[in-house]
Design a protein around this motif. Structure first.
Motif, PDB file in Angstrom:
ATOM      1  N   ILE A   1       0.841  -1.162  -0.046  1.00  0.00           N
ATOM      2  CA  ILE A   1       0.106   0.010  -0.191  1.00  0.00           C
ATOM      3  C   ILE A   1       0.969   1.300  -0.052  1.00  0.00           C
ATOM      4  O   ILE A   1       0.515   2.258  -0.646  1.00  0.00           O
ATOM      5  CB  ILE A   1      -0.876   0.018   1.020  1.00  0.00           C
ATOM      6  N   GLU A   2       1.994   1.215   0.929  1.00  0.00           N
ATOM      7  CA  GLU A   2       2.889   2.299   0.807  1.00  0.00           C
ATOM      8  C   GLU A   2       3.252   2.869  -0.576  1.00  0.00           C
ATOM      9  O   GLU A   2       3.517   3.937  -0.827  1.00  0.00           O
ATOM     10  CB  GLU A   2       4.082   2.363   1.936  1.00  0.00           C
ATOM     11  N   GLU A   3       3.577   1.567  -1.305  1.00  0.00           N
ATOM     12  CA  GLU A   3       4.157   1.995  -2.779  1.00  0.00           C
ATOM     13  C   GLU A   3       3.001   2.582  -3.681  1.00  0.00           C
ATOM     14  O   GLU A   3       3.353   3.436  -4.509  1.00  0.00           O
ATOM     15  CB  GLU A   3       4.594   0.919  -3.319  1.00  0.00           C
ATOM     16  N   LYS A   4       1.904   1.983  -3.401  1.00  0.00           N
ATOM     17  CA  LYS A   4       0.704   2.571  -4.207  1.00  0.00           C
ATOM     18  C   LYS A   4       0.539   4.071  -3.865  1.00  0.00           C
ATOM     19  O   LYS A   4       0.323   4.805  -5.032  1.00  0.00           O
ATOM     20  CB  LYS A   4      -0.357   1.858  -4.094  1.00  0.00           C
ATOM     21  N   ILE A   5       0.375   4.579  -2.581  1.00  0.00           N
ATOM     22  CA  ILE A   5       0.202   5.761  -2.062  1.00  0.00           C
ATOM     23  C   ILE A   5       1.502   6.706  -2.739  1.00  0.00           C
ATOM     24  O   ILE A   5       1.364   7.824  -3.079  1.00  0.00           O
ATOM     25  CB  ILE A   5       0.070   5.761  -0.777  1.00  0.00           C
ATOM     26  N   LYS A   6       2.657   6.293  -2.511  1.00  0.00           N
ATOM     27  CA  LYS A   6       3.787   6.974  -3.017  1.00  0.00           C
ATOM     28  C   LYS A   6       3.663   7.506  -4.540  1.00  0.00           C
ATOM     29  O   LYS A   6       4.128   8.406  -5.114  1.00  0.00           O
ATOM     30  CB  LYS A   6       5.211   6.253  -2.657  1.00  0.00           C
ATOM     31  N   ASN A   7       3.246   6.397  -5.494  1.00  0.00           N
ATOM     32  CA  ASN A   7       3.315   6.555  -6.892  1.00  0.00           C
ATOM     33  C   ASN A   7       1.646   7.189  -7.318  1.00  0.00           C
ATOM     34  O   ASN A   7       1.400   7.237  -8.410  1.00  0.00           O
ATOM     35  CB  ASN A   7       3.340   5.338  -7.362  1.00  0.00           C
ATOM     36  N   ALA A   8       0.990   7.570  -6.488  1.00  0.00           N
ATOM     37  CA  ALA A   8      -0.431   8.116  -6.652  1.00  0.00           C
ATOM     38  C   ALA A   8      -0.302   9.510  -7.594  1.00  0.00           C
ATOM     39  O   ALA A   8       0.228  10.436  -7.211  1.00  0.00           O
ATOM     40  CB  ALA A   8      -1.410   8.006  -5.361  1.00  0.00           C
ATOM     41  N   PRO A   9      -1.435   9.551  -8.433  1.00  0.00           N
ATOM     42  CA  PRO A   9      -1.307  10.620  -9.271  1.00  0.00           C
ATOM     43  C   PRO A   9      -2.138  11.779  -8.584  1.00  0.00           C
ATOM     44  O   PRO A   9      -1.510  12.940  -8.775  1.00  0.00           O
ATOM     45  CB  PRO A   9      -2.357  10.156 -10.463  1.00  0.00           C
TER      46      PRO A   9
ATOM     47  N   GLU B   1      -5.250   8.043  -3.459  1.00  0.00           N
ATOM     48  CA  GLU B   1      -4.661   7.854  -2.129  1.00  0.00           C
ATOM     49  C   GLU B   1      -5.902   7.341  -1.186  1.00  0.00           C
ATOM     50  O   GLU B   1      -5.768   6.369  -0.651  1.00  0.00           O
ATOM     51  CB  GLU B   1      -3.840   9.025  -1.561  1.00  0.00           C
ATOM     52  N   ILE B   2      -7.006   8.168  -1.252  1.00  0.00           N
ATOM     53  CA  ILE B   2      -8.063   7.938  -0.394  1.00  0.00           C
ATOM     54  C   ILE B   2      -8.883   6.538  -1.018  1.00  0.00           C
ATOM     55  O   ILE B   2      -9.116   5.656   0.027  1.00  0.00           O
ATOM     56  CB  ILE B   2      -9.078   9.063  -0.412  1.00  0.00           C
ATOM     57  N   GLY B   3      -8.663   6.403  -2.094  1.00  0.00           N
ATOM     58  CA  GLY B   3      -9.451   5.150  -2.716  1.00  0.00           C
ATOM     59  C   GLY B   3      -8.607   3.707  -2.275  1.00  0.00           C
ATOM     60  O   GLY B   3      -9.255   2.780  -1.781  1.00  0.00           O
ATOM     61  N   VAL B   4      -7.492   3.924  -2.458  1.00  0.00           N
ATOM     62  CA  VAL B   4      -6.370   2.795  -2.116  1.00  0.00           C
ATOM     63  C   VAL B   4      -6.470   2.563  -0.547  1.00  0.00           C
ATOM     64  O   VAL B   4      -6.576   1.201   0.019  1.00  0.00           O
ATOM     65  CB  VAL B   4      -4.987   3.243  -2.208  1.00  0.00           C
ATOM     66  N   ALA B   5      -6.641   3.405   0.307  1.00  0.00           N
ATOM     67  CA  ALA B   5      -6.865   3.378   1.915  1.00  0.00           C
ATOM     68  C   ALA B   5      -8.250   2.742   2.064  1.00  0.00           C
ATOM     69  O   ALA B   5      -8.222   1.976   2.960  1.00  0.00           O
ATOM     70  CB  ALA B   5      -6.631   4.798   2.530  1.00  0.00           C
TER      71      ALA B   5
ATOM     72  N   ALA C   1     -10.017   0.917   0.053  1.00  0.00           N
ATOM     73  CA  ALA C   1      -9.848  -0.383  -0.397  1.00  0.00           C
ATOM     74  C   ALA C   1      -9.166  -1.425   0.494  1.00  0.00           C
ATOM     75  O   ALA C   1      -9.287  -2.743   0.590  1.00  0.00           O
ATOM     76  CB  ALA C   1      -9.223  -0.501  -1.993  1.00  0.00           C
ATOM     77  N   ALA C   2      -8.091  -0.834   1.113  1.00  0.00           N
ATOM     78  CA  ALA C   2      -7.152  -1.571   2.057  1.00  0.00           C
ATOM     79  C   ALA C   2      -8.141  -2.222   3.339  1.00  0.00           C
ATOM     80  O   ALA C   2      -7.886  -3.176   3.722  1.00  0.00           O
ATOM     81  CB  ALA C   2      -6.109  -0.851   2.517  1.00  0.00           C
ATOM     82  N   TYR C   3      -8.932  -1.184   3.660  1.00  0.00           N
ATOM     83  CA  TYR C   3      -9.828  -1.822   4.796  1.00  0.00           C
ATOM     84  C   TYR C   3     -11.106  -2.378   4.589  1.00  0.00           C
ATOM     85  O   TYR C   3     -11.591  -2.885   5.415  1.00  0.00           O
ATOM     86  CB  TYR C   3     -10.371  -0.435   5.725  1.00  0.00           C
ATOM     87  N   ILE C   4     -11.623  -2.502   3.345  1.00  0.00           N
ATOM     88  CA  ILE C   4     -12.786  -3.236   3.088  1.00  0.00           C
ATOM     89  C   ILE C   4     -12.726  -4.727   3.380  1.00  0.00           C
ATOM     90  O   ILE C   4     -13.843  -5.081   3.719  1.00  0.00           O
ATOM     91  CB  ILE C   4     -13.318  -2.731   1.413  1.00  0.00           C
ATOM     92  N   PRO C   5     -11.822  -5.543   3.051  1.00  0.00           N
ATOM     93  CA  PRO C   5     -12.034  -6.908   3.647  1.00  0.00           C
ATOM     94  C   PRO C   5     -12.155  -6.861   5.245  1.00  0.00           C
ATOM     95  O   PRO C   5     -12.597  -7.950   5.674  1.00  0.00           O
ATOM     96  CB  PRO C   5     -10.441  -7.277   2.952  1.00  0.00           C
ATOM     97  N   PHE C   6     -11.287  -6.205   5.957  1.00  0.00           N
ATOM     98  CA  PHE C   6     -11.501  -6.323   7.445  1.00  0.00           C
ATOM     99  C   PHE C   6     -12.981  -5.939   7.698  1.00  0.00           C
ATOM    100  O   PHE C   6     -13.370  -6.504   8.703  1.00  0.00           O
ATOM    101  CB  PHE C   6     -10.537  -5.556   7.792  1.00  0.00           C
ATOM    102  N   VAL C   7     -13.441  -4.994   7.092  1.00  0.00           N
ATOM    103  CA  VAL C   7     -14.943  -4.495   7.550  1.00  0.00           C
ATOM    104  C   VAL C   7     -15.781  -5.632   7.144  1.00  0.00           C
ATOM    105  O   VAL C   7     -16.632  -6.034   7.715  1.00  0.00           O
ATOM    106  CB  VAL C   7     -15.189  -3.118   6.713  1.00  0.00           C
ATOM    107  N   VAL C   8     -15.415  -6.316   5.887  1.00  0.00           N
ATOM    108  CA  VAL C   8     -16.603  -7.402   5.479  1.00  0.00           C
ATOM    109  C   VAL C   8     -16.385  -8.439   6.227  1.00  0.00           C
ATOM    110  O   VAL C   8     -17.345  -9.251   6.827  1.00  0.00           O
ATOM    111  CB  VAL C   8     -16.198  -7.855   4.022  1.00  0.00           C
ATOM    112  N   LEU C   9     -15.197  -8.962   6.861  1.00  0.00           N
ATOM    113  CA  LEU C   9     -14.959  -9.755   7.736  1.00  0.00           C
ATOM    114  C   LEU C   9     -15.677  -9.703   8.999  1.00  0.00           C
ATOM    115  O   LEU C   9     -16.028 -10.684   9.714  1.00  0.00           O
ATOM    116  CB  LEU C   9     -13.550 -10.092   7.978  1.00  0.00           C
TER     117      LEU C   9
END
Length: 60
Positions: free
Chosen positions: A14-22, A27-31, A33-41
């Motif tokens: 995730i850090e690499e994706k945020i660093k290369n974010a346009p 950045e908000i979308g990546v963040a 999307a990173a939490y969605i699996p935990f919320v669903v679980l």
């Protein structure tokens, strides 16, 4: 074995994706999307707990 294989395939840096974010929206979308699996679980776990707590066949 299969679960380990799937976990390796799904590992995302995730850090690499945020660093290369346009822009900031990406950045908000990546963040999010990173939490969605935990919320669903957590929702699935709560649903299973709720159903197990309210079983009628155990009230004999």
């Amino acid at each position: 074995m299969l679960a380990t294989f799937i976990a390796v395939l799904q590992q995302v840096n995730i850090e690499e994706k945020i660093k290369n974010a346009p822009d900031n929206r990406y950045e908000i979308g990546v963040a999010i999307a990173a939490y969605i699996p935990f919320v669903v679980l957590a929702l699935v776990a709560y649903f299973i707990y709720y159903k197990a707590k309210n079983r009628k066949d155990l009230d004999d």
